[in-house]
Design a protein around this motif. Structure first.
Motif, PDB file in Angstrom:
ATOM      1  N   ARG A  93       4.048  35.956 -36.679  1.00  0.00           N
ATOM      2  CA  ARG A  93       2.803  34.277 -38.128  1.00  0.00           C
ATOM      3  C   ARG A  93       2.274  35.347 -37.906  1.00  0.00           C
ATOM      4  N   SER A  96      10.662  34.323 -37.517  1.00  0.00           N
ATOM      5  CA  SER A  96      10.947  34.295 -36.143  1.00  0.00           C
ATOM      6  C   SER A  96      12.151  34.716 -35.464  1.00  0.00           C
ATOM      7  N   ARG A 124       7.656  34.499 -31.886  1.00  0.00           N
ATOM      8  CA  ARG A 124       6.645  33.950 -32.816  1.00  0.00           C
ATOM      9  C   ARG A 124       5.782  33.746 -33.298  1.00  0.00           C
ATOM     10  N   THR A 125       4.655  33.311 -32.515  1.00  0.00           N
ATOM     11  CA  THR A 125       3.035  33.856 -33.399  1.00  0.00           C
ATOM     12  C   THR A 125       3.198  35.159 -33.370  1.00  0.00           C
ATOM     13  N   TRP A 166       7.231  37.616 -46.243  1.00  0.00           N
ATOM     14  CA  TRP A 166       7.646  36.256 -46.258  1.00  0.00           C
ATOM     15  C   TRP A 166       9.129  36.091 -47.058  1.00  0.00           C
ATOM     16  N   ASN A 186      14.230  30.821 -40.420  1.00  0.00           N
ATOM     17  CA  ASN A 186      12.874  31.562 -39.497  1.00  0.00           C
ATOM     18  C   ASN A 186      12.296  32.682 -39.477  1.00  0.00           C
TER      19      ASN A 186
END
Length: 424
Positions: A280, A398, A276-277, A389, A396
């Protein structure tokens, strides 16, 4: 998250790692040997530069045309065949008094053979490492590529002086022989990808292009990768930049080393982040890779400049996330072709960026060209980030990190992106 020790215990990955290391280093030896060989025979800087360019240009054609072979045949066999073909061609190139036109033709063929090999390796790695070790494995291979390229260039000149260009070409052929042996013996025998239908090669090429450019998330990942066409300018103009700040050859080496070291460290750090990180920070790192070059407009000294270039290299580690996300998102039966098309887009962006920067540097101070490339890169990276994005607005962000299903269809299931998937 498993560590690098677990990667080292995986016999298949270990073989792939060593094979990649020796072949990349051998390639750099050959590049040095060929350019020295051509210059010694012609005393022409133009022909020497053209020879060096020929080691890169065929990738632009070989990527889209030949990468699909990795989807039609068993990938281990594709890699072994490509290595043996390159080894044989290099042995022919080492024959004394080979005409220059023949050397150039053989060199183009060597580079063409590299396209299906790279596509097969990229498509095979998620099968060797089907869980969260995959990003770490990709980081290790990308890092060793940087190290092997630097080491190959640094030692290539010494080897040419000691052995002569011909023997260095023979040594490069030997590295491909070692690579073929390691891949053929230690990698598991996996069948060719199961295809939903049998199609002709042109249809594969068109289908791969439609897949990459038709899927918004894949298109965003390719756009993020192409941002490198802006921040690569600092590396491409390293020689005149070093001269402008009053540094000699050591300054040039420092700039190259800063990019390579920054990239290696950045990739290792990014690989330790959870899925996930990683997703992001990916677009923000793409923006940062360009933004840190903007202060070059102030014409800083060598030390500050090297720091800026190192930061740009570290931020460019977002490529690791873009690469692994792209490969996992593409259906297995089309993974090689799609990867080849993405690499071609990346190479074109870098080539255009370097060419335009070189032209601009003829009339504009080099530090301003680097800063302008950074500023334009921020805009381009921002646009690519918005595309990324927007493409994930329905879910989500991710979820694109999840592996492909074993049946060849891709899936986007972010909540499960961090869990282990069993080896198929």
């Amino acid at each position: 998250m498993p560590g690098y020790r677990e990667l080292a215990r995986d016999g298949e990955f270990r073989a792939l790692f060593v094979a990649h290391l020796v072949s990349v280093a051998g390639d750099q030896f050959a590049r040095v040997a060929l350019t020295v060989h051509v210059y010694n025979r012609t005393a022409s800087a133009g022909l020497t530069a053209l020879t060096y360019a020929l080691t890169f240009l065929p990738d632009l054609v070989g990527g889209p045309l030949l990468s699909g072979l990795a989807d039609r045949f068993a990938r281990r066999e594709v890699m072994v065949a490509a290595d043996l073909v390159r080894a044989a061609l290099l042995l022919v190139m080492a024959v004394p008094l080979m005409p220059l036109w023949a050397l150039a033709a053989l060199l183009v063929l060597v580079q063409f053979a590299g396209a299906p090999h790279g596509a097969a390796r990229a498509a095979l790695l998620p099968q060797i490492l089907p869980d969260e070790r995959y990003p770490q494995g990709q980081a290790v291979l990308s890092t060793v590529t940087q190290v092997a390229q630097v080491a190959g260039f640094l030692t290539g000149g010494a080897l040419v002086a000691l052995l002569g260009p011909g023997l260095v070409l023979v040594a490069d052929a030997g590295t491909f022989g070692v690579s073929a042996l390691l891949v053929g013996v230690f990698l598991l025998d996996r069948p060719a990808p199961r295809r939903p239908r049998v199609s002709a090669w042109p249809a594969d090429l068109v289908g791969g292009a439609r897949l990459v450019w038709g899927e918004r998330r894949l298109r965003a990942l390719v756009a993020l990768a192409c941002v490198s066409g802006f921040y690569i300018v600092g590396e491409a103009l390293a020689v005149p930049y070093a001269a402008q700040v009053g540094a000699g050859p050591a300054g040039v080496g420092s700039i190259f080393a800063a990019y390579a070291a920054g990239t290696a460290v950045g990739m290792l750090l990014v690989a330790h982040l959870n899925a996930r990180t990683q997703l992001r920070v990916m677009p923000w790192l793409a923006i940062a890779a360009c933004a840190v070059l903007v202060p070059a407009a102030l014409r800083p000294g060598l030390v500050v400049s090297v720091g800026l270039f190192a930061l740009s290299g570290a931020a460019s580690a977002y490529h690791l996330v873009a690469n692994t996300t792209f490969v996992r998102a593409v259906p297995d039966f089309s993974r090689g072709q799609a990867y080849g098309l993405a690499v071609t887009a990346l190479r074109v962006s870098q080539g255009v960026g370097v060419a335009l920067a070189g032209l601009a540097a003829e009339t504009v101070a080099v530090h301003r060209v680097v800063a302008a490339a950074g500023a334009l890169g921020v805009l381009a990276a921002g646009g690519a980030a918005i595309l990324w994005w927007v493409s994930g607005s329905r879910s989500n962000a991710s979820r694109s990190g999840a592996p492909s299903r074993s049946d060849g269809t891709s899936r986007w299931d972010g909540p499960d992106a961090g869990k282990r998937y069993g080896r198929s």
